[in-house]
Design a protein around this motif. Structure first.
Motif, mmCIF file in Angstrom:
data_model
loop_
_atom_site.group_PDB
_atom_site.id
_atom_site.type_symbol
_atom_site.label_atom_id
_atom_site.label_comp_id
_atom_site.label_asym_id
_atom_site.label_seq_id
_atom_site.Cartn_x
_atom_site.Cartn_y
_atom_site.Cartn_z
ATOM 1 N N THR A 106 6.117 1.332 -3.976
ATOM 2 C CA THR A 106 6.003 2.392 -4.981
ATOM 3 C C THR A 106 6.374 1.954 -6.385
ATOM 4 N N TYR A 107 6.801 0.716 -6.568
ATOM 5 C CA TYR A 107 7.415 0.323 -7.830
ATOM 6 C C TYR A 107 6.450 0.284 -8.999
ATOM 7 N N SER A 108 5.161 0.210 -8.737
ATOM 8 C CA SER A 108 4.207 0.164 -9.840
ATOM 9 C C SER A 108 3.626 1.531 -10.177
ATOM 10 N N PHE A 109 4.103 2.577 -9.495
ATOM 11 C CA PHE A 109 3.605 3.919 -9.748
ATOM 12 C C PHE A 109 4.690 4.734 -10.438
ATOM 13 N N TYR A 110 4.399 5.161 -11.654
ATOM 14 C CA TYR A 110 5.387 5.862 -12.452
ATOM 15 C C TYR A 110 5.031 7.321 -12.692
ATOM 16 N N SER A 130 6.192 19.499 -0.214
ATOM 17 C CA SER A 130 6.837 18.191 -0.292
ATOM 18 C C SER A 130 5.777 17.104 -0.187
ATOM 19 N N CYS A 131 6.042 15.985 -0.825
ATOM 20 C CA CYS A 131 5.148 14.829 -0.755
ATOM 21 C C CYS A 131 6.020 13.613 -0.478
ATOM 22 N N ALA A 132 5.948 13.103 0.738
ATOM 23 C CA ALA A 132 6.710 11.920 1.118
ATOM 24 C C ALA A 132 5.912 10.667 0.744
ATOM 25 N N VAL A 133 6.563 9.763 0.041
ATOM 26 C CA VAL A 133 5.903 8.557 -0.450
ATOM 27 C C VAL A 133 6.448 7.345 0.291
ATOM 28 N N GLN A 184 0.839 -1.186 0.000
ATOM 29 C CA GLN A 184 0.000 0.000 0.000
ATOM 30 C C GLN A 184 0.876 1.238 0.000
ATOM 31 N N VAL A 185 0.540 2.181 -0.849
ATOM 32 C CA VAL A 185 1.293 3.429 -0.955
ATOM 33 C C VAL A 185 0.612 4.500 -0.118
ATOM 34 N N ARG A 186 1.412 5.247 0.619
ATOM 35 C CA ARG A 186 0.886 6.347 1.430
ATOM 36 C C ARG A 186 1.624 7.622 1.050
#
Length: 124
Positions: A28-32, A21-24, A1-3
């Motif tokens: 995350t590998y499937s989000f480009y 800023s946006c901390a992820v 799950q990505v937050r």
């Protein structure tokens, strides 16, 4: 799950600058594609900018072109939105969002995960 967690909002005078800023975190590998959207009271949410996390290619809405810069630091899993020459009409809640791919413009329906938003207020 990505937050996604945004920070850096606040108040500025017209002509001033802020950096969001946006901390992820998470898988995350499937989000480009990472995008920034904004929504002012009474208005629809609009796409401001997006960036491909692999190539770094970017898109800007005409309303912010030349004033805002989106960037990413893959080592820190963070996306930034540098906002210069701020105008009162930039006042809005700003949201970071993640998509599996970048369309030619930031289309809301492409974005799967959203942050909670950070408020930007620009006074004249």
């Amino acid at each position: 799950q990505v937050r996604l967690v945004e920070s850096g909002g606040g108040s500025a005078q017209a002509g001033g600058s802020l950096r969001l800023s946006c901390a992820v975190t998470g898988y995350t590998y499937s989000f480009y594609c990472m995008g920034w959207f904004r929504q002012a009271p009474g208005n629809e949410r609009e796409g401001v900018a997006h960036i491909r996390t692999d190539s770094g290619s970017t898109y800007y809405a005409d309303s912010v072109k030349g004033r805002f810069t989106i960037s990413r630091d893959n080592a820190k899993n963070t996306v930034y939105l540098q906002m210069n020459s701020l105008k009162p009409e930039d006042t809005a809640m700003y949201y970071c969002a993640a998509a599996r791919y970048c369309n030619w413009y930031p289309r809301m329906s492409d974005y799967i995960t959203w942050g909670q938003g950070t408020q930007v207020t620009v006074s004249s």
